[in-house]
Design a protein around this motif. Structure first.
Motif, short mmCIF file in Angstrom:
data_model
loop_
_atom_site.label_atom_id
_atom_site.label_comp_id
_atom_site.label_asym_id
_atom_site.label_seq_id
_atom_site.Cartn_x
_atom_site.Cartn_y
_atom_site.Cartn_z
N ASP A 28 -34.91 -39.18 -36.86
CA ASP A 28 -35.79 -38.46 -37.77
C ASP A 28 -35.26 -37.05 -37.91
O ASP A 28 -35.45 -36.23 -37.02
CB ASP A 28 -37.23 -38.47 -37.25
N GLY A 29 -34.53 -36.83 -38.99
CA GLY A 29 -33.90 -35.53 -39.20
C GLY A 29 -32.39 -35.70 -39.32
O GLY A 29 -31.86 -36.81 -39.26
N PRO A 30 -31.68 -34.58 -39.49
CA PRO A 30 -30.24 -34.66 -39.68
C PRO A 30 -29.50 -34.99 -38.38
O PRO A 30 -29.83 -34.46 -37.31
CB PRO A 30 -29.86 -33.27 -40.19
N LEU A 31 -28.50 -35.87 -38.48
CA LEU A 31 -27.66 -36.26 -37.35
C LEU A 31 -26.20 -36.11 -37.76
O LEU A 31 -25.86 -36.21 -38.93
CB LEU A 31 -27.92 -37.71 -36.95
N GLU A 32 -25.36 -35.89 -36.77
CA GLU A 32 -23.93 -35.79 -37.00
C GLU A 32 -23.22 -36.54 -35.90
O GLU A 32 -23.65 -36.52 -34.74
CB GLU A 32 -23.51 -34.31 -37.00
N GLY A 33 -22.13 -37.24 -36.25
CA GLY A 33 -21.43 -38.03 -35.25
C GLY A 33 -19.93 -38.09 -35.47
O GLY A 33 -19.43 -37.83 -36.56
N TRP A 34 -19.24 -38.44 -34.37
CA TRP A 34 -17.81 -38.60 -34.38
C TRP A 34 -17.49 -39.91 -33.67
O TRP A 34 -18.09 -40.23 -32.65
CB TRP A 34 -17.15 -37.45 -33.64
N GLY A 35 -16.53 -40.64 -34.23
CA GLY A 35 -16.23 -41.93 -33.63
C GLY A 35 -14.83 -42.41 -33.94
O GLY A 35 -14.03 -41.73 -34.60
N MET A 36 -14.55 -43.62 -33.44
CA MET A 36 -13.23 -44.22 -33.64
C MET A 36 -13.36 -45.74 -33.62
O MET A 36 -14.30 -46.29 -33.04
CB MET A 36 -12.27 -43.78 -32.56
N PHE A 37 -12.40 -46.38 -34.28
CA PHE A 37 -12.29 -47.84 -34.24
C PHE A 37 -11.01 -48.19 -33.50
O PHE A 37 -9.94 -47.67 -33.83
CB PHE A 37 -12.26 -48.44 -35.65
N GLN A 38 -11.13 -49.07 -32.51
CA GLN A 38 -9.98 -49.53 -31.73
C GLN A 38 -9.82 -51.04 -31.94
O GLN A 38 -10.81 -51.77 -32.00
CB GLN A 38 -10.20 -49.29 -30.24
N ASP A 39 -8.55 -51.49 -32.03
CA ASP A 39 -8.32 -52.93 -32.12
C ASP A 39 -8.52 -53.55 -30.74
O ASP A 39 -8.82 -52.85 -29.77
CB ASP A 39 -6.96 -53.24 -32.73
N ARG A 40 -8.34 -54.86 -30.64
CA ARG A 40 -8.64 -55.54 -29.37
C ARG A 40 -7.70 -55.15 -28.25
O ARG A 40 -8.02 -55.32 -27.09
CB ARG A 40 -8.68 -57.04 -29.57
N SER A 41 -6.55 -54.55 -28.57
CA SER A 41 -5.64 -54.08 -27.52
C SER A 41 -6.04 -52.70 -27.01
O SER A 41 -5.51 -52.22 -26.02
CB SER A 41 -4.20 -54.05 -28.03
N GLY A 42 -6.97 -52.03 -27.74
CA GLY A 42 -7.39 -50.68 -27.35
C GLY A 42 -6.76 -49.58 -28.18
O GLY A 42 -7.09 -48.41 -28.02
N LYS A 43 -5.85 -49.93 -29.08
CA LYS A 43 -5.20 -48.93 -29.92
C LYS A 43 -6.18 -48.38 -30.95
O LYS A 43 -6.85 -49.13 -31.65
CB LYS A 43 -4.01 -49.55 -30.64
N VAL A 44 -6.28 -47.06 -31.02
CA VAL A 44 -7.14 -46.40 -32.01
C VAL A 44 -6.48 -46.53 -33.38
O VAL A 44 -5.37 -46.05 -33.59
CB VAL A 44 -7.39 -44.92 -31.66
N LEU A 45 -7.16 -47.20 -34.30
CA LEU A 45 -6.64 -47.39 -35.65
C LEU A 45 -7.18 -46.37 -36.63
O LEU A 45 -6.48 -45.96 -37.55
CB LEU A 45 -6.95 -48.80 -36.16
N ARG A 46 -8.46 -45.98 -36.46
CA ARG A 46 -9.08 -45.02 -37.37
C ARG A 46 -10.12 -44.20 -36.61
O ARG A 46 -10.74 -44.68 -35.67
CB ARG A 46 -9.79 -45.74 -38.51
N ARG A 47 -10.29 -42.96 -37.07
CA ARG A 47 -11.34 -42.10 -36.54
C ARG A 47 -12.25 -41.75 -37.71
O ARG A 47 -11.86 -41.87 -38.87
CB ARG A 47 -10.73 -40.83 -35.95
N PHE A 48 -13.47 -41.29 -37.40
CA PHE A 48 -14.38 -40.93 -38.49
C PHE A 48 -15.36 -39.86 -38.06
O PHE A 48 -15.60 -39.62 -36.88
CB PHE A 48 -15.13 -42.16 -39.01
N HIS A 49 -15.93 -39.23 -39.07
CA HIS A 49 -17.02 -38.28 -38.92
C HIS A 49 -18.15 -38.83 -39.78
O HIS A 49 -17.91 -39.33 -40.87
CB HIS A 49 -16.58 -36.89 -39.41
N VAL A 50 -19.38 -38.77 -39.28
CA VAL A 50 -20.51 -39.28 -40.04
C VAL A 50 -21.65 -38.26 -40.01
O VAL A 50 -21.88 -37.60 -38.98
CB VAL A 50 -21.01 -40.65 -39.51
#
Length: 182
Positions: free
Chosen positions: A47-69
């Motif tokens: 309830d209210g404004p939120l901000e986040g940071w994250g990443m997507f990793q493949d099944r080997s654990g390699k980070v493929l993409r990062r994001f800000h939301v």
């Protein structure tokens, strides 16, 4: 003779697959966190404004993409709306608008434009388990990917989320996200 060996291998493979499927059913449940604090209230945190940071990793654990939301979250008359705006590390922009409803004590359902059917969630203690199927565009095709999200309220301002993405029970990757109330 070759037919018997192939048939025997199929039976062993099916038995192994069934055993693995049953073993996966005996996992952690939200009620395992019922005594954990602070208690998560979706109506209060989202309830209210939120901000986040994250990443997507493949099944080997390699980070493929990062994001800000950024998320504009609000509740009105028992209905929650999460208006999410993603900016991915490769420049892609994406928007998802969730509509959430409490269905029973500690249970929620949700819909969004790219979610197939309804998402189902259960809150207990500081944890939320949120499961849904996402229609995910990949290389010009749309794949229906199963997501199993676990969210944990760390304090009044921070929620950590780890989501496992799978297809037909095969784990394909993970999304990790840290959300902060502004």
């Amino acid at each position: 003779m070759k037919t018997r060996i192939t048939s025997a291998r199929r039976r062993v493979a099916l038995a192994l697959a069934a055993a693995l499927a049953l073993a996966g059913c005996a996992g952690i449940t939200p009620s395992d966190y019922r005594a954990e604090t602070p208690a998560l209230s979706l109506e209060r945190f989202f309830d209210g404004p939120l901000e986040g940071w994250g990443m997507f990793q493949d099944r080997s654990g390699k980070v493929l993409r990062r994001f800000h939301v950024t998320i504009d979250a609000r509740w009105e008359k028992g209905v929650g709306t999460l208006d999410e705006h993603f900016i991915w590390s490769d420049g892609e922009r994406q928007r998802r608008v969730w509509t959430l409803k409490r269905t029973a004590d500690g249970r929620y359902s949700g819909t969004a434009g790219d979610v197939v059917g309804e998402a189902q969630g259960e809150v207990s203690g500081n944890a939320l388990r949120w499961r849904y199927v996402l229609a995910l565009p990949v290389d010009g095709r749309v794949w229906h990917m199963e997501f199993d999200d676990w969210m944990f309220l760390i304090d009044d301002r921070v929620l950590l989320n780890r989501a496992t993405m799978s297809k037909l029970g095969v784990r394909l990757g993970e999304v990790t996200l840290s959300l902060h109330r502004r």
